[in-house]
Scaffold this motif. Structure first.
Motif, short mmCIF file in Angstrom:
data_model
loop_
_atom_site.label_atom_id
_atom_site.label_comp_id
_atom_site.label_asym_id
_atom_site.label_seq_id
_atom_site.Cartn_x
_atom_site.Cartn_y
_atom_site.Cartn_z
N PRO A 64 0.84 -1.22 0.00
CA PRO A 64 0.00 0.00 0.00
C PRO A 64 0.87 1.25 0.00
O PRO A 64 1.91 1.32 0.66
N GLU A 65 0.42 2.26 -0.72
CA GLU A 65 1.16 3.51 -0.83
C GLU A 65 1.36 4.19 0.51
O GLU A 65 2.37 4.89 0.71
N SER A 66 0.46 3.98 1.42
CA SER A 66 0.57 4.64 2.73
C SER A 66 1.83 4.23 3.47
O SER A 66 2.28 4.95 4.38
#
Length: 367
Positions: A64-66
């Motif tokens: 995930p980009e987070s």
């Protein structure tokens, strides 16, 4: 630059296009200079690079980009998806692969290479890079929906390609046709490789476009009510429309369809204007002996249009008087020139004016 990748580009592409995996060897420096480890370091740690230009994968899964981005602001406006170098390097230390996507849009050496490759092939191309820590594998065995050239610029990577193994190191180029199963694992050191994806245009798409132009002439009126109970109502109404489409398709000249495809491709590429600001500053001093060169990856295709001439420049069309054809033919056949080289077909003041215009348009640059 393309010949640095493939040697004799035309022969290589012709031989490999319909084949299975092909391996080519060239001078390592010809490839490592396109995107080195220090270049990737600078992009990931010292620029404001954002997603989706970067993605991260580990053990076959996209993370995930987070986990590697943060927010920020610029001139009081919020920015999202900014790569956080500390988080990203932490994931790299933990065995993740960092993917730089769409490098042809922001890394000039690969932008030049991709633009030249597109003109060579007539197919849209893209460039990605994969940074993998020692011993790690970013993606499981998979296949791509497009052809791929792959080359190593740092370290080594062991590839499993269609059941066989290939050690990729700087100076080696591999060609993988569409659908070739493959996976790769970095060896003893950090690995960086580049893939050039070829998004093939197909005969089906070309024919569908030609048929769609004929179908567009069919009226957009509603089907008649009651056809569910009496399908013959549709049969009677459909027959003339199908006949009209068939007639329109048969009436299309293959040469005209081909010319429209060439024009569409050669006017829809991304702009190629790197260095144009510096060139504009230098234009005032351009004279008979100013050394000029063709900008890499920019076409110069001429089309007659009555008393005008259309010049296809890749991202747009330049329209000029037809009398300039001999001068533009001279420009098109040269890699370098000075305005004085055009004196055989133009007077010197006109040659200087034309060259200044072509510099502004991005076809030429000041050497």
């Amino acid at each position: 630059m393309l010949d640095l990748l493939t040697g004799d580009a035309q022969a290589f592409l012709t031989k490999t296009w319909a084949s299975r995996v092909h391996v080519h060897h060239t001078e390592p420096a010809a490839l490592t200079g396109l995107l080195g480890l220090a270049d990737v370091d600078r992009l990931l740690t010292s620029s404001a690079i954002r997603t989706p230009a970067v993605r991260v994968a580990r053990d076959g899964a996209v993370l995930p980009e987070s986990g590697y981005t943060r927010g920020g602001s610029l001139a009081g406006r919020p920015l999202t998806g900014l790569v956080d170098p500390a988080k990203l390097l932490g994931l790299l230390d933990d065995g993740a692969t960092v993917v730089l996507q769409g490098l042809q849009r922001y890394w000039p050496p690969l932008a030049d290479l991709v633009a030249q490759l597109e003109l060579e092939l007539g197919h849209p191309c893209q460039a990605n890079a994969y940074l993998t820590p020692p011993g790690a594998q970013g993606f499981a065995v998979h296949s791509d929906s497009h052809d791929v050239f792959v080359f190593q610029t740092h370290g080594t990577k062991l590839w499993e390609i269609d059941g066989a193994e290939l050690l990729l190191e700087p100076g080696v180029v591999a060609y993988l046709p569409t659908g070739t199963p493959h996976a790769a694992r970095a060896q003893e050191s950090m690995s960086l490789h580049v893939t050039l994806g070829i998004n093939q245009l197909t005969w089906r798409a070309l024919v569908e476009r030609a048929v769609a132009e004929a179908v567009a002439q069919v009226p957009g009126t509603h089907l008649p009510a009651g056809y569910l109970q009496d399908p013959s109502v549709l049969t009677e109404g459909l027959a003339p429309h199908l006949a009209a489409v068939a007639d329109a398709v048969r009436a299309q000249a293959p040469g005209a369809v081909a010319e429209r495809q060439v024009r569409r491709f050669l006017t829809s590429r991304p702009p190629r204007l790197a260095g144009s600001l510096v060139d504009r500053v230098a234009l005032a001093a351009l004279d008979r002996d100013t050394r000029l060169e063709r900008r890499p990856g920019v076409p110069c295709v001429l089309e007659d249009a009555d008393d005008r001439l259309r010049v296809l420049l890749g991202d747009r069309v330049l329209v000029v008087p037809a009398r300039l054809r001999p001068a533009l033919e001279e420009v098109a056949r040269r890699d370098t020139l000075v305005p004085g080289d055009l004196e055989g077909v133009l007077d010197l003041p006109s040659a200087v004016v034309l060259c200044r215009r072509l510099v502004r348009e991005g076809l030429l640059r000041i050497a």
